[in-house]
Write a protein that holds these residues in place. Structure first.
Motif, PDB file in Angstrom:
ATOM      1  N   LEU B 196     -17.987   2.674  -9.284  1.00 30.30           N
ATOM      2  CA  LEU B 196     -16.753   2.078  -9.800  1.00 30.30           C
ATOM      3  C   LEU B 196     -16.851   0.557  -9.801  1.00 30.30           C
ATOM      4  O   LEU B 196     -16.452  -0.100 -10.765  1.00 30.30           O
ATOM      5  CB  LEU B 196     -15.555   2.520  -8.951  1.00 30.30           C
ATOM      6  CG  LEU B 196     -15.088   3.952  -9.162  1.00 30.30           C
ATOM      7  CD1 LEU B 196     -13.934   4.274  -8.229  1.00 30.30           C
ATOM      8  CD2 LEU B 196     -14.667   4.168 -10.609  1.00 30.30           C
ATOM      9  N   GLU B 197     -17.390   0.037  -8.732  1.00 33.96           N
ATOM     10  CA  GLU B 197     -17.478  -1.426  -8.653  1.00 33.96           C
ATOM     11  C   GLU B 197     -18.416  -1.956  -9.725  1.00 33.96           C
ATOM     12  O   GLU B 197     -18.158  -2.992 -10.338  1.00 33.96           O
ATOM     13  CB  GLU B 197     -17.937  -1.856  -7.257  1.00 33.96           C
ATOM     14  CG  GLU B 197     -16.778  -1.807  -6.268  1.00 33.96           C
ATOM     15  CD  GLU B 197     -17.196  -2.144  -4.842  1.00 33.96           C
ATOM     16  OE1 GLU B 197     -18.407  -2.010  -4.533  1.00 33.96           O
ATOM     17  OE2 GLU B 197     -16.319  -2.521  -4.051  1.00 33.96           O
ATOM     18  N   CYS B 214     -10.964   0.281  -5.475  1.00 33.30           N
ATOM     19  CA  CYS B 214     -11.982   1.250  -5.867  1.00 33.30           C
ATOM     20  C   CYS B 214     -11.988   2.435  -4.915  1.00 33.30           C
ATOM     21  O   CYS B 214     -12.179   3.588  -5.331  1.00 33.30           O
ATOM     22  CB  CYS B 214     -13.356   0.599  -5.883  1.00 33.30           C
ATOM     23  SG  CYS B 214     -13.603  -0.474  -7.302  1.00 33.30           S
TER      24      CYS B 214
END
Lengths: 566, 361, 377
Positions: B196-197, B214
């Motif tokens: 996600l990051e 996140c």
């Protein structure tokens, strides 16, 4: 050779015509000639008349009156309306009759090695030629002696009537059919009227007629005919009775006929003719013996008819058992009758003590009888039970036992015809009877038609919406096509689609069909299919019955195709 | 700028974010020249397809990324037409035969025969075989699996199969034993946060969500990366600054199912059965698979009822879900389960000493 | 181009040569098929009987049955090769082995046509310089005969009678009960017993050595247990492992876990950890390692549910977990027979449900809960 053949055909036709004059069926003989005779609702007639008037007018609107589709169950008076109006308004009807040609076709080709397609192709060719000719040289067709008086005028109007549609189930044929119609509508000023009859409860309608008949670009108007209402039907029958001089048929028989045909006037007149002939033959005997006449009536007018279905459902769901007290409003005679029936029922053998909770009094309902008199198959039967059982259960335990039985039977027996459980109907019926309380409390239960068909239809639409979204995704990148399976779209993509709706990029219209669900409290939206007070005599209410008929029609169709998918 | 799932998907085995050991193995396998039939399995959203795509690229080079969609028409024995979309490149073809339901065998046979009998046209291709990817292999019918098995034996020279499935349980043993099994487990929470990051860093330059945000999203996704990225995308559209509080949007059906679960726990009566049925119909008409419905509702019910009832609730869910698979009318089984649960719950309240709890069959 | 014409390794001479060119790509199962019936592993009794037929030149119809991977097909192929030699193998032996290729029409057409042909007399020295008995009949091998339809089997019976003079049938199947009685009674039945680990080990080790794969004994035993006595599967796994390891850039040793991964087997420690969380008393091989640190006694339903969910996320197959859990529980030293029976019942139901395609998570949970109850009771 050719001459010879022609001669034979001519003789044959002559004989047939003569015989027909003498011996025509009442349906044809007493066909309505004026609007008064028509049993169709005035409003409906007016709709069609207005359409025709507009079509024949010189106003611009006539451009949009080129194609009229009349739908409705058989015997609702679709064609008759047109014929009556034709007489009244003075236009001629150019009719496409494939039936006249098909016997020749069949004899010519059927036993040869020509595939069905070729046969249909040739019928299709004929149809196209017919349309083209009808559009251009209508006077050629205008030789109907019955019309000759009015056809002298040069401004004679005409419509093309398509009743026997070519077999348009086949994709290619359907396309040709559509384009032929389309061409005609573009070029010719002669309006086309298509008559599509629904079938009965089994309802292949969607498949055979209306389904493939969806036009998008043509300026088509459609009018739906409902089954003929009881009052209209009765007075129409009475008129026929007078005209035919069939006074032997009593009013009560007439009522019976009306009840049993569910709005099909053709079937009603047939039944009337049949009864009159029988009654006439047995004329010397006592009149008005309804018994045998009724029995034969039922076999004559046997449509898969809603009343029988109601009766069946009532029998099962009210779960009458030996020794149940007669209903409050029952007369003394009925009560003694019941006792008599009960005395004939054998008691069930006693059960072991540990199994005693399963003991029930002997049922007054025989599963075998139900099975032999039912108009529907086990699958549809189970759906009706499922839709309607809850109000008949006094406690949750009754529901539990009942629905568990439905579930069990459904899970035992395969999808294919050869795997099907031959006892499914009995199992559904007996299991339901066993689970229900006895006697079932009367709390004004109503019967509903199964919602499942509607659900199936909506699911189908939602699934189309999913496919549209997938198409939209893969237009952007083919990679999407493999990533987004149907399930993944249905379950996961909704979040983003909704967010996108709020933003700038618009996903395809209609994704809400699968992605949006608002939770509201309350029960379902099943339509009342009809109601009655007791398990005894069925109440004949026209409106609900019709609705039931119509919805079943799509229902069964869906069932074959869609339900098994989910 | 749409669809982050595709846009920031790793293209090469080296770029994959987690399961590095697995990537290493796939890489060496692809370079060995002796490439077997493979079966990738694991929960959805774990990255099976991404890994397959990367392996293909490793096998054939960037050419496999030139995809086109082809619509094929097949004829069933009963002369019904089937339209199937196939995604393909010069080196591979990908299909989801289960989409045509019971006719999957026709599709499998036709496509595989066609592929197996055509040679690789591209002379510069690194391998002479083409790869056929079969999605949702575990929902193939027995017939189709048998057909697949035969083709696996018959045409090994021109074709390699890559099957993609959620589980191996539903695949027949001969297919399993002819494939190299590759298990792709769901990534851990940290892995998902990492992905996600990475995606957020690329997609929302400037104000990308912080680690905490996140983590919230990742927790909600429970190991399903696709779901996590989608949630991120939805979040970005609704809350572009990722300001607190972070609420992860759930699909409507999920919330809906939970409400249905609540309804069951709140009241137990035939009337309530009718209400719940209407809800099930609503869910079914939104194309939510009945198994998903029963599991989601059961999860909610289990959270709400007494400890003593939980096992029974799930027991009946298992029983009726099984019947659902075998039977035709899904609603019967959903409803039967509901009524069963209601009656269990009701008895628990009114009739605490209900015996025989433990010895259901 | 030559790949295009590649055929099965036995039989066609031209094919054989080519196949040898790229033996790397050839399945080891084919490559190491026994060449003579004496090579067949661990079926001494059958081999003894069949060697007699080699010298007598007469052969009855035969029915081979037994669990998969015990050498049924290998035996008949080796026997046929020894009887006819490489030159005549092709026109004397018909092998049909696909489940879907044997409807009644196939029996009528293909088998009948082949059965009808009168074999040419072939004597003398074969191309490889050896003499083969080459008896005057043909052999039709029907692999997986138990999946033939009843009709097809009935049709077969007639063909067997009519062409017995020039054709011998060999039916190969797993379940002898699925062969119709009239057919079975016309055949000499040979039961292939499951291979004992010693024989399997020997064969695997032979192959490993020949292929220069370093397979230490723990790996071999992992192979055997993962393939549950099926030699064909064991060899396939061995080949897959060798493939992975020869391809990998880093030199590592093959370990038993690799075998389990390839075979889709759940690692022992994971299964033990699962059993332990259900309250089954399991000694870990390695006392220090506790799976997921989940060493304490179970804390009821929610803990089990969480455990099952983790399992699903790991991607293990439900049927595999259940069968391994089954082995663990049934062989468990301290559980009572009643407890084991309860567990086994739950697993049997789960197996049936999974065969019907039921949801895996629900059924693992079901088994877990019931095992938990049985063990605590």
């Amino acid at each position: 050779m050719v001459c010879d053949w022609d001669h034979r055909v001519f003789c044959h036709l002559l004989i047939a015509w003569a015989a027909a004059q003498e011996n025509r069926l009442w349906v044809d003989k007493y066909a309505p000639e004026t609007e008064v005779d028509l049993a169709v609702h005035k409003q409906k007639i007016e709709d069609v008349r207005r359409w025709l008037r507009e079509a024949f007018s010189t106003q611009p609107i006539s451009k949009y009156r080129r194609l009229l589709v009349l739908t409705g169950p058989s015997g609702a008076g679709k064609t008759a309306t047109l014929r009556v109006l034709s007489g009244e308004m003075g236009f001629s009807v150019i009719e496409w009759i494939s039936a006249q040609q098909s016997p020749l076709d069949a004899y010519g080709y059927a036993d040869e090695n020509i595939s069905g397609d070729d046969l249909y192709e040739s019928a299709m060719d004929k149809f196209e030629t017919f349309l083209a000719r009808a559009g251009n040289y209508r006077s050629v067709f205008n030789n109907n002696p019955a019309q000759s008086s009015s056809s002298d005028s040069p401004t004679q109007n005409a419509v093309i009537l398509l009743e026997d549609l070519p077999n348009i189930l086949h994709e290619g044929i359907r396309q040709r059919f559509h384009s032929a119609i389309h061409r005609h509508v573009q070029r010719s000023t002669i309006p086309v009227i298509i008559v599509v009859s629904d079938a009965g409860v089994r309802g292949e309608t969607e498949e055979v007629g209306a389904g493939p008949l969806r036009w998008s670009r043509n300026n088509e108007v459609s009018a739906r005919f409902n089954p003929i209402a009881v009052t209209f039907l009765t007075s129409a029958l009475k008129r026929v009775r007078i005209r035919a001089g069939a006074a032997v048929v009593s009013d009560s028989v007439l009522t019976n006929i009306v009840e049993s045909v569910s709005g099909d006037i053709r079937a009603a007149i047939m039944a009337l003719e049949f009864t009159a002939v029988r009654a006439g033959a047995a004329g010397s005997q006592k009149r008005g013996r309804n018994g045998p006449a009724n029995a034969s009536l039922e076999s004559l007018t046997r449509k898969e008819n809603a009343l029988v279905l109601f009766h069946l459902l009532g029998k099962v769901l009210y779960n009458k058992r030996k020794g149940d007290p007669p209903p409050n409003h029952a007369t003394k005679r009925e009560a003694t009758n019941l006792r008599k029936i009960d005395s004939k029922l054998k008691d069930e053998p006693p059960l072991q003590a540990w199994f005693n909770h399963e003991a029930r009094a002997t049922s007054r309902v025989s599963a075998d009888e139900l099975y032999s008199s039912t108009p529907i198959d086990a699958s549809l039967f189970s759906l009706y039970i499922h839709q309607n059982y809850t109000p008949f259960c006094a406690t949750l335990e009754h529901s539990d036992a009942l629905i568990d039985n439905l579930s069990w039977v459904d899970a035992n027996g395969g999808d294919n015809w050869y795997e099907q459980n031959p006892y499914a109907f009995h199992l559904y019926a007996l299991g339901t009877l066993h689970a229900l309380p006895t006697p079932v409390p009367h709390v004004g239960q109503k019967f509903y038609k199964p919602e499942l068909f509607d659900v199936g239809k909506r699911a189908h639409e939602a699934s189309n919406a999913i496919d549209r979204v997938r198409g939209w995704l893969s237009d952007r990148s083919p990679e999407n096509a493999s990533t987004w399976t149907r399930t993944a779209v249905a379950l996961e993509l909704g979040v983003v689609l909704r967010a996108k709706d709020m933003g700038m990029q618009k996903p395809p219209h209609g994704h809400g069909l699968f992605s949006e669900m608002r939770f509201v409290h309350g029960a379902g939206n099943a339509e009342v299919a009809g109601e009655r007070e007791t398990g005894g005599v069925p109440v004949s209410e026209e409106e609900p019955k019709r609705r039931l008929d119509g919805d079943d029609a799509q229902g069964t169709w869906l069932e074959d195709d869609d339900i098994e998918d989910w | 700028m749409d669809n982050l799932v595709i846009q920031y998907r790793p293209r090469k085995l080296d770029e994959l974010h987690y399961h590095h050991g697995l990537s290493e193995r796939l890489k060496s396998l692809a370079s060995s020249g002796d490439f077997p039939h493979m079966l990738f399995y694991g929960p959805s959203g774990a990255g099976k397809k991404t890994r397959i795509a990367c392996t293909l690229r490793e096998l054939f080079g960037p050419g496999v990324e030139k995809l086109k969609i082809d619509q094929r028409v097949f004829m069933t024995p009963s002369r019904r037409k089937l339209d199937v979309n196939v995604v393909q490149s010069n080196y591979h073809i990908e299909l989801t035969p289960s989409e045509v339901g019971n006719y999957d065998r026709v599709v499998i046979q036709e496509i595989l025969k066609e592929i197996a009998q055509t040679q690789q046209v591209d002379i510069s291709a690194r391998h002479r075989f083409k790869v056929v990817i079969i999605n949702e292999a575990d929902s193939l019918t027995r017939d189709a699996q048998a057909a697949l098995r035969r083709t696996m034996e018959k045409y090994t020279t021109n074709m390699r199969l890559i099957l993609c499935a959620n589980s191996t349980s539903r695949l027949i043993a001969p297919i399993r034993s002819r494939c190299l099994l590759v298990r792709v487990p769901a990534p851990s929470m940290e892995d998902v946060v990492g992905v996600l990051e990475y995606v957020a860093g690329r997609a929302c330059r400037g104000n990308s969500p912080d680690h905490a945000a996140c983590t919230v999203v990742a927790k909600e996704a429970a190991g399903n990366v696709r779901k996590a990225i989608l949630a991120l995308e939805a979040l970005r559209m609704q809350n572009p600054l990722f300001s607190e509080p972070i609420t992860v949007a759930k699909p409507d059906w999920e919330t809906y199912c939970q409400r249905v679960g609540d309804m069951i726990v709140q009241e137990q009566s035939p009337a309530r059965v009718m209400e719940v049925r209407a809800k099930y119909y609503e869910l079914l008409s939104h194309c939510i698979p009945p198994t998903v419905i029963i599991k989601t509702v059961a999860d909610r019910v289990v959270d709400k009822v007494d400890e003593n009832l939980k096992a029974d609730v799930m027991h009946w869910a298992a029983i009726y879900e099984n019947r659902m698979r075998v039977g035709n009318k899904k609603i019967f089984h959903l409803e039967a389960w509901t009524v069963k649960v209601m009656s269990i719950v009701k008895h628990f309240f009114y009739d605490i000493d209900l015996t025989g709890f433990d010895d259901y069959p | 181009m030559e790949n295009f014409f590649q055929v099965k390794s036995y039989g066609k001479k031209a094919g054989k040569e080519r196949a040898e060119e790229n033996t790397d790509l050839q399945p080891w199962v084919e490559k190491y098929r026994p060449k003579t019936i004496d090579d067949v592993s661990a079926q001494e009794h059958i081999v003894a009987v069949l060697s007699k037929t080699l010298s007598s030149k007469n052969l009855p119809h035969m029915l081979f049955y037994g669990p998969p991977g015990t050498g049924k097909t290998s035996t008949i192929l080796a026997l046929a090769r020894q009887l006819f030699g490489p030159d005549n193998f092709r026109n004397r032996v018909l092998e049909l082995n696909a489940s879907d290729e044997r409807g009644i029409s196939i029996v009528r057409e293909k088998i009948k046509n082949f059965a009808r042909q009168t074999p040419r007399a072939e004597v003398g020295v074969s191309s490889d310089g050896r003499t083969y008995p080459c008896p005057p009949y043909k052999i039709i091998i029907l692999d997986e005969a138990d999946s033939m339809t009843q009709d097809a089997q009935a049709a077969l019976r007639r063909i067997m009678e009519n062409h017995a003079r020039i054709t011998r049938f060999c039916l190969v199947c797993n379940y002898v009960t699925r062969i119709i009685e009239p057919l079975a009674s016309r055949c000499s039945k040979f039961r292939f017993k499951p291979l004992d680990p010693a024989a399997t080990t020997a064969r695997l080790q032979h192959i490993a050595t020949a292929e220069k794969v370093a397979a230490p004994p723990p790996v071999i035993s992992a192979l055997i247990s993962a393939s549950s006595g099926d030699l064909r599967r064991a060899i396939t796994y061995l080949q897959s492992i060798a493939r992975l390891h020869s391809a990998s850039s880093t030199e590592t040793e093959i370990v038993p876990e690799d075998v389990q991964e390839i075979a889709g087997v759940v690692p022992d420690e994971v299964v033990k950890g699962f059993a332990r969380s259900l309250g089954v008393d399991v000694q870990s091989d390695d006392e220090d390692i506790e799976m997921d640190g989940d060493s304490e006694r179970p804390r009821g339903f929610d803990a089990i549910r969480r455990k099952v969910r983790d399992f699903m996320l790991e991607g293990f197959s439900a049927s595999q977990i259940i069968s391994q859990l089954h082995d663990l529980i049934v062989l468990h030293p301290t559980l009572t027979a009643r407890q084991k029976a309860k567990c086994a019942l739950a697993m049997a139901e789960a197996d049936k449900a999974l065969c019907d395609g039921a949801d895996e998570e629900l059924w693992i949970l079901e088994v877990a809960v019931r095992v938990h109850r049985a063990v605590l009771a």
